[in-house]
Design a protein around this motif. Structure first.
Motif, PDB file in Angstrom:
ATOM      1  N   PHE A 249      27.993  72.344  62.034  1.00 44.07           N
ATOM      2  CA  PHE A 249      27.554  73.740  62.121  1.00 44.07           C
ATOM      3  C   PHE A 249      27.069  74.055  63.525  1.00 44.07           C
ATOM      4  CE2 PHE A 249      27.443  73.267  57.524  1.00 44.07           C
ATOM      5  CZ  PHE A 249      27.927  74.510  57.094  1.00 44.07           C
ATOM      6  N   LEU A 250      27.254  75.308  63.905  1.00 48.88           N
ATOM      7  CA  LEU A 250      26.888  75.717  65.251  1.00 48.88           C
ATOM      8  C   LEU A 250      25.388  75.855  65.405  1.00 48.88           C
ATOM      9  CD1 LEU A 250      29.638  78.398  66.020  1.00 48.88           C
ATOM     10  CD2 LEU A 250      29.644  75.951  66.483  1.00 48.88           C
ATOM     11  N   GLN A 251      24.636  76.061  64.295  1.00 53.67           N
ATOM     12  CA  GLN A 251      23.187  76.190  64.356  1.00 53.67           C
ATOM     13  C   GLN A 251      22.562  75.206  63.378  1.00 53.67           C
ATOM     14  OE1 GLN A 251      23.181  81.039  65.051  1.00 53.67           O
ATOM     15  NE2 GLN A 251      21.633  80.124  63.762  1.00 53.67           N
ATOM     16  N   PRO A 252      21.348  74.724  63.724  1.00 53.61           N
ATOM     17  CA  PRO A 252      20.688  73.802  62.791  1.00 53.61           C
ATOM     18  C   PRO A 252      20.160  74.512  61.542  1.00 53.61           C
ATOM     19  CG  PRO A 252      19.287  74.272  64.657  1.00 53.61           C
ATOM     20  CD  PRO A 252      20.587  74.918  64.967  1.00 53.61           C
ATOM     21  N   ARG A 253      19.953  75.854  61.627  1.00 59.83           N
ATOM     22  CA  ARG A 253      19.485  76.617  60.469  1.00 59.83           C
ATOM     23  C   ARG A 253      19.841  78.082  60.697  1.00 59.83           C
ATOM     24  NH1 ARG A 253      13.229  77.279  59.447  1.00 59.83           N
ATOM     25  NH2 ARG A 253      13.613  79.285  60.449  1.00 59.83           N
ATOM     26  N   TYR A 254      20.083  78.803  59.621  1.00 63.60           N
ATOM     27  CA  TYR A 254      20.414  80.225  59.708  1.00 63.60           C
ATOM     28  C   TYR A 254      19.325  81.002  58.956  1.00 63.60           C
ATOM     29  CZ  TYR A 254      25.060  78.931  61.324  1.00 63.60           C
ATOM     30  OH  TYR A 254      26.123  78.436  62.028  1.00 63.60           O
ATOM     31  N   ASP A 255      18.938  82.178  59.465  1.00 67.63           N
ATOM     32  CA  ASP A 255      17.942  83.055  58.836  1.00 67.63           C
ATOM     33  C   ASP A 255      18.549  84.435  58.662  1.00 67.63           C
ATOM     34  OD1 ASP A 255      15.115  81.675  58.732  1.00 67.63           O
ATOM     35  OD2 ASP A 255      16.099  81.042  60.608  1.00 67.63           O
ATOM     36  N   ALA A 256      18.213  85.089  57.522  1.00 66.30           N
ATOM     37  CA  ALA A 256      18.710  86.438  57.243  1.00 66.30           C
ATOM     38  C   ALA A 256      17.565  87.267  56.630  1.00 66.30           C
ATOM     39  CB  ALA A 256      19.901  86.391  56.300  1.00 66.30           C
ATOM     40  N   VAL A 257      17.620  88.553  56.854  1.00 66.55           N
ATOM     41  CA  VAL A 257      16.596  89.472  56.341  1.00 66.55           C
ATOM     42  C   VAL A 257      17.284  90.491  55.435  1.00 66.55           C
ATOM     43  CG1 VAL A 257      14.824  91.153  56.910  1.00 66.55           C
ATOM     44  CG2 VAL A 257      15.199  89.156  58.390  1.00 66.55           C
ATOM     45  N   LEU A 258      16.730  90.675  54.242  1.00 65.29           N
ATOM     46  CA  LEU A 258      17.305  91.629  53.288  1.00 65.29           C
ATOM     47  C   LEU A 258      16.922  93.053  53.650  1.00 65.29           C
ATOM     48  CD1 LEU A 258      16.497  89.696  49.983  1.00 65.29           C
ATOM     49  CD2 LEU A 258      18.766  90.066  50.962  1.00 65.29           C
ATOM     50  N   ASN A 259      17.822  93.972  53.313  1.00 67.43           N
ATOM     51  CA  ASN A 259      17.490  95.386  53.427  1.00 67.43           C
ATOM     52  C   ASN A 259      16.429  95.726  52.368  1.00 67.43           C
ATOM     53  OD1 ASN A 259      19.228  95.965  55.510  1.00 67.43           O
ATOM     54  ND2 ASN A 259      20.970  96.370  54.135  1.00 67.43           N
TER      55      ASN A 259
ATOM     56  N   LEU B 195       9.214  88.869  45.943  1.00 69.74           N
ATOM     57  CA  LEU B 195      10.438  88.164  46.311  1.00 69.74           C
ATOM     58  C   LEU B 195      10.073  87.023  47.252  1.00 69.74           C
ATOM     59  CD1 LEU B 195      13.523  88.193  45.938  1.00 69.74           C
ATOM     60  CD2 LEU B 195      13.666  89.462  48.079  1.00 69.74           C
ATOM     61  N   PRO B 196      10.293  85.766  46.856  1.00 67.78           N
ATOM     62  CA  PRO B 196       9.948  84.628  47.720  1.00 67.78           C
ATOM     63  C   PRO B 196      11.010  84.450  48.836  1.00 67.78           C
ATOM     64  CG  PRO B 196      11.007  83.837  45.750  1.00 67.78           C
ATOM     65  CD  PRO B 196      10.899  85.330  45.562  1.00 67.78           C
ATOM     66  N   VAL B 197      10.700  83.568  49.745  1.00 73.36           N
ATOM     67  CA  VAL B 197      11.703  83.181  50.747  1.00 73.36           C
ATOM     68  C   VAL B 197      12.758  82.320  50.042  1.00 73.36           C
ATOM     69  CG1 VAL B 197      12.178  81.912  52.868  1.00 73.36           C
ATOM     70  CG2 VAL B 197      10.066  83.247  52.639  1.00 73.36           C
ATOM     71  N   ILE B 198      14.005  82.771  50.117  1.00 70.43           N
ATOM     72  CA  ILE B 198      15.098  82.110  49.403  1.00 70.43           C
ATOM     73  C   ILE B 198      15.789  81.146  50.389  1.00 70.43           C
ATOM     74  CG2 ILE B 198      17.278  82.431  48.175  1.00 70.43           C
ATOM     75  CD1 ILE B 198      16.227  85.296  47.500  1.00 70.43           C
ATOM     76  N   THR B 199      15.939  79.891  49.975  1.00 70.17           N
ATOM     77  CA  THR B 199      16.617  78.887  50.806  1.00 70.17           C
ATOM     78  C   THR B 199      17.904  78.468  50.143  1.00 70.17           C
ATOM     79  OG1 THR B 199      14.509  78.078  51.677  1.00 70.17           O
ATOM     80  CG2 THR B 199      16.446  76.636  51.927  1.00 70.17           C
ATOM     81  N   LEU B 200      19.043  78.775  50.809  1.00 72.20           N
ATOM     82  CA  LEU B 200      20.354  78.392  50.309  1.00 72.20           C
ATOM     83  C   LEU B 200      20.849  77.158  51.065  1.00 72.20           C
ATOM     84  CD1 LEU B 200      22.064  81.923  50.275  1.00 72.20           C
ATOM     85  CD2 LEU B 200      20.829  80.826  48.403  1.00 72.20           C
ATOM     86  N   THR B 201      21.574  76.309  50.372  1.00 71.05           N
ATOM     87  CA  THR B 201      22.241  75.180  51.019  1.00 71.05           C
ATOM     88  C   THR B 201      23.737  75.447  51.018  1.00 71.05           C
ATOM     89  OG1 THR B 201      20.532  73.634  50.276  1.00 71.05           O
ATOM     90  CG2 THR B 201      22.632  72.698  50.991  1.00 71.05           C
TER      91      THR B 201
ATOM     92  N   THR C 167      26.175  70.038  55.787  1.00 70.56           N
ATOM     93  CA  THR C 167      25.415  71.099  55.129  1.00 70.56           C
ATOM     94  C   THR C 167      24.443  71.712  56.104  1.00 70.56           C
ATOM     95  OG1 THR C 167      23.741  69.530  54.361  1.00 70.56           O
ATOM     96  CG2 THR C 167      25.599  69.970  52.875  1.00 70.56           C
ATOM     97  N   VAL C 168      24.013  72.956  55.780  1.00 72.02           N
ATOM     98  CA  VAL C 168      23.045  73.666  56.598  1.00 72.02           C
ATOM     99  C   VAL C 168      22.184  74.524  55.684  1.00 72.02           C
ATOM    100  CG1 VAL C 168      24.511  75.693  57.046  1.00 72.02           C
ATOM    101  CG2 VAL C 168      22.786  75.026  58.727  1.00 72.02           C
ATOM    102  N   LYS C 169      20.941  74.745  56.070  1.00 73.13           N
ATOM    103  CA  LYS C 169      20.023  75.586  55.320  1.00 73.13           C
ATOM    104  C   LYS C 169      20.119  77.018  55.805  1.00 73.13           C
ATOM    105  CE  LYS C 169      18.180  72.164  52.970  1.00 73.13           C
ATOM    106  NZ  LYS C 169      18.370  72.046  51.514  1.00 73.13           N
ATOM    107  N   VAL C 170      20.091  77.961  54.807  1.00 73.76           N
ATOM    108  CA  VAL C 170      20.081  79.397  55.112  1.00 73.76           C
ATOM    109  C   VAL C 170      18.859  79.982  54.407  1.00 73.76           C
ATOM    110  CG1 VAL C 170      21.303  81.582  54.956  1.00 73.76           C
ATOM    111  CG2 VAL C 170      22.599  79.471  55.285  1.00 73.76           C
ATOM    112  N   GLN C 171      17.926  80.532  55.221  1.00 77.22           N
ATOM    113  CA  GLN C 171      16.714  81.128  54.658  1.00 77.22           C
ATOM    114  C   GLN C 171      16.857  82.640  54.649  1.00 77.22           C
ATOM    115  OE1 GLN C 171      13.209  79.698  56.621  1.00 77.22           O
ATOM    116  NE2 GLN C 171      13.260  77.726  55.504  1.00 77.22           N
ATOM    117  N   VAL C 172      16.590  83.225  53.471  1.00 77.37           N
ATOM    118  CA  VAL C 172      16.713  84.681  53.284  1.00 77.37           C
ATOM    119  C   VAL C 172      15.299  85.239  53.120  1.00 77.37           C
ATOM    120  CG1 VAL C 172      17.686  86.528  51.880  1.00 77.37           C
ATOM    121  CG2 VAL C 172      18.948  84.378  52.188  1.00 77.37           C
ATOM    122  N   HIS C 173      14.927  86.233  53.949  1.00 77.34           N
ATOM    123  CA  HIS C 173      13.591  86.809  53.975  1.00 77.34           C
ATOM    124  C   HIS C 173      13.649  88.273  53.601  1.00 77.34           C
ATOM    125  CE1 HIS C 173      12.411  83.222  56.352  1.00 77.34           C
ATOM    126  NE2 HIS C 173      13.595  83.413  56.952  1.00 77.34           N
ATOM    127  N   ASN C 174      12.449  88.804  53.166  1.00 77.65           N
ATOM    128  CA  ASN C 174      12.363  90.253  52.942  1.00 77.65           C
ATOM    129  C   ASN C 174      11.949  90.942  54.228  1.00 77.65           C
ATOM    130  OD1 ASN C 174       9.608  89.881  53.267  1.00 77.65           O
ATOM    131  ND2 ASN C 174       9.229  89.658  51.051  1.00 77.65           N
TER     132      ASN C 174
END
Length: 715
Positions: free
Chosen positions: A561-571, A636-642, A656-663
């Protein structure tokens, strides 16, 4: 009436920096009185200078008048001679030459021998003569002496019994040889001699003497050129002249007469006489007796002694020399030439270059003999039925000749195409001067020796090979093959891999992988190897071919993966992301299944509403998320996807890489960092710090303020 001629003398030198030289006061020629009958070309003065920097001085004259009158030549690094007949100036001395009317002035040389006779037997260091020179009035400086003309002589100062004179002796440095040179001209320079100051103030005087070398009886007699062989006809009568030897005394200056005799008990002296004064050798016995003792072809050697005759006028021990004279008895009847052997066998290597000599079997060289005297003894040699392969050398001779065969056409000597492996032909010796020339013939067989004259030839110039990059050691790459037209061991080919990770030597030509360590298609996809073939079981001629190895891809790299971790923010409506979210990985393997990547969510799919495009890695929501009001963060908790990325190779490799989804609250979080930097240095490294904090937190970080921590000046 005196005439004055003004000009300037200069001492010059070339240097980057330094103190100027000076012309010594005692040798500056400030005022020089010169007799008017002084001859042009004479040395009239010796200049001497000095320099604090020890530079080499060059003396010169300034002004047209001085250059017309004088020529100055350096003697040493600080001295020069002035002849009656140039470098920036650093020191000048004004000089005046006064031409006086005086002639025939007295010479300062008081005692000397203008002609010195020296024996060539004089030893080195022996004194051969002396010279005495009157000193300059009221001068405490002695007269100095120099000698020129030959490196065989030298001069040295002696203390003179006369206070008003200086003395020097001439002695020998090297041995003399009358026969090489018998007369030498020496020039003696006397520096600071006496002169009549009223008319002459020169500071040196010149004397020329001759040295004659006397001959000594030290060289024995020398024989004039003697022939290699003297032929005696079998018809020569008793007392007939055979040959006259001539010798002379090796001492050319005073030669003695020579007496001739045979060395006692030397070979054949009973059959000949020699005149003691003339050196004429005559027959002392009949040729029949001579023939009984010696063959007609085998020469014998007379030893002749030449002795100097001592006389009262030329004393000394008489010297003698010995010379040898080969004598052979020849027959006057015309006989044919004859070969010593009727058959000759020789060896030559196939394809030998032109002029290569045949090697004969046996210890005796091939020889042809003609016993005839005079022109009947001359003959020529030629070959018959050799096909032009050889030439005979020399082709002409007289009486006796050793001959050789030389390669003429190398193409006629091919071991591989010859059925018999030898050539047979004849050699003929035929008289050249007789009206009816007689001849003789001998058989010749030349054996051909096999030579390594062919180069191995590969079946292909380039061998193309495909090899898996994960091939194990011992894998066969290719089997090369080369053929050689030579026979026997010369045609046996061995193979060697010159470079590359393959087997070093091979008997069969099969090249195998020594070690798979280091093979990596992604780093080096191709190799060019050189294979060498040598004949003569690996010791002879060589040829090379190229082996081009292409590494085939193996699934030896996992996706990354190009990044060690990915983060996203929900609308706010929790239906999509604030910004598009796409995970991305790459595989270093070659194009194809080994690098084709598929993405999938393997853990943490909250409410099973997250989707991922298996080809692009883009994440999305298939339905809005439902918050839980009983929890913090608005339910809504912080969601961590693998997310897992895997290739299509065998075996399958993945990452594999972790993807954290935030509000939305994630966007406004503030964090304080304490760093060991001053405010100034932290401000200068602002962008660097933002990148570091972004990597540390996994989110995009902007520094909005930098301040001291608890009034510290370091944090």
């Amino acid at each position: 009436m005196f005439q004055s001629i003004p000009f300037l003398l200069m001492a010059l030198f070339t240097t980057a920096a330094g103190v100027a030289p000076t012309i010594d006061l005692s040798h500056n020629m400030r005022i020089l009185k010169l007799p008017m009958d002084t001859k042009p070309g004479s040395i009239i003065y010796r200049l001497r200078g000095s320099d604090p920097d020890n530079d080499v001085l060059t003396f010169g004259v300034r002004g047209d008048v001085g250059n017309q009158l004088l020529n100055i030549q350096s003697v040493t690094e600080t001295r020069a001679n002035v002849f009656l007949k140039t470098a920036p100036t650093t020191t000048e001395v004004e000089s005046t030459i006064i031409i006086t009317n005086a002639t025939n002035l007295k010479s300062p040389f008081l005692e000397y021998d203008p002609l010195i006779s020296v024996s060539e037997l004089t030893e080195e260091k022996d004194v051969i003569g002396s010279v005495e020179v009157r000193k300059r009035n009221s001068s405490s400086i002695p007269v100095l002496f120099e000698l020129e003309g030959s490196d065989k002589f030298a001069i040295r100062y002696l203390i003179s019994p006369l206070k008003e004179a200086s003395k020097a002796e001439i002695f020998l440095l090297q041995k003399l040889d009358y026969e090489k040179k018998n007369l030498y001209t020496l020039v003696i320079y006397a520096l600071n001699p006496w002169t009549e100051k009223e008319f002459d103030t020169r500071n040196l005087a010149v004397l020329t003497i001759l040295v004659a070398v006397k001959d000594a009886q030290d060289t024995p007699p020398v024989f004039h050129s003697l022939p290699p062989v003297v032929r005696v006809s079998d018809s020569l009568p008793l007392g007939g002249s055979v040959y006259q030897v001539i010798a002379e005394d090796g001492d050319y200056g005073n030669q003695r007469n020579i007496s001739y005799s045979f060395v006692p008990e030397s070979q054949g002296v009973t059959y000949f006489n020699i005149h003691s004064r003339t050196g004429m050798i005559s027959l002392a016995s009949s040729t029949e007796l001579f023939r009984e003792a010696y063959s007609t072809t085998g020469p014998f050697v007379l030893s002749i002694q030449a002795t100097e005759v001592e006389t009262d006028s030329i004393p000394g021990l008489p010297a003698s020399s010995v010379a040898t004279l080969a004598v052979v008895l020849v027959n006057t009847e015309n006989k044919p030439p004859r070969f010593i052997s009727k058959r000759y066998v020789g060896l030559v290597e196939e394809n030998s270059p032109g002029l290569t000599s045949v090697i004969w079997e046996g210890s005796e060289a091939p020889r042809v003999v003609d016993d005839d005297q005079g022109k009947n003894g001359s003959f020529e040699l030629f070959l018959e039925e050799d096909g032009g392969a050889f030439s005979v050398q020399p082709a002409r001779g007289m009486n006796e000749l050793n001959f050789a065969l030389l390669v003429k056409d190398p193409t006629k000597l091919d071991y591989e195409t010859s059925d018999t492996k030898y050539l047979e032909f004849r050699i003929v010796a035929r008289e050249t001067a007789s009206i009816r020339p007689l001849s003789a013939t001998a058989e010749i067989r030349i054996k051909l020796q096999d030579a390594n004259d062919n180069i191995p030839q590969f079946t292909h110039d380039v061998y193309n090979v495909t090899l898996p990059e994960d091939a194990p050691s011992g894998t066969t790459l290719v089997k090369v093959q080369a053929t050689d037209e030579d026979s026997g061991s010369y045609g046996v080919v061995r193979y060697t891999a010159v470079n590359g990770p393959i087997a070093g030597k091979s008997v069969t030509g099969e090249l195998t992988l020594l070690s798979g360590e280091g093979l990596d298609r992604e780093r080096i996809p191709e190799y060019s190897l050189t294979v060498e073939a040598r004949d003569d079981q690996g010791k002879g001629n060589r040829n090379t071919a190229e082996v081009h190895v292409t590494l085939a891809d193996a699934n030896d790299n996992a996706p990354l993966f190009l990044q060690p971790r990915y983060d996203a923010v929900l609308n706010p409506d929790m239906r999509n992301f604030y910004e598009p979210l796409r995970v991305q990985a790459y595989d270093a393997d070659g194009p194809g299944p080994n690098s084709d990547i598929t993405y999938e969510i393997v853990n943490g799919n909250y409410q099973e509403k997250f989707l991922i495009d298996p080809h692009t890695g883009e994440l999305s929501l298939q339905a809005p998320l439902i918050p839980n009001p009983e929890t913090q963060d608005h339910g809504l908790p912080v969601i961590t996807l693998t997310v897992r990325a895997h290739d299509q190779g065998v075996p399958v490799r993945f990452a594999t890489v972790k993807v954290q989804v935030h509000n939305q609250e994630y966007l406004n979080r503030s964090i304080s960092f304490i760093i060991p930097l001053s405010v100034k240095k932290a401000s200068e490294r602002r962008q660097e710090l933002e990148r570091g904090f972004s990597a540390l937190t996994g989110a995009h970080v902007n520094l909005h303020s930098i301040a001291f921590h608890n009034s510290s000046t370091e944090k």
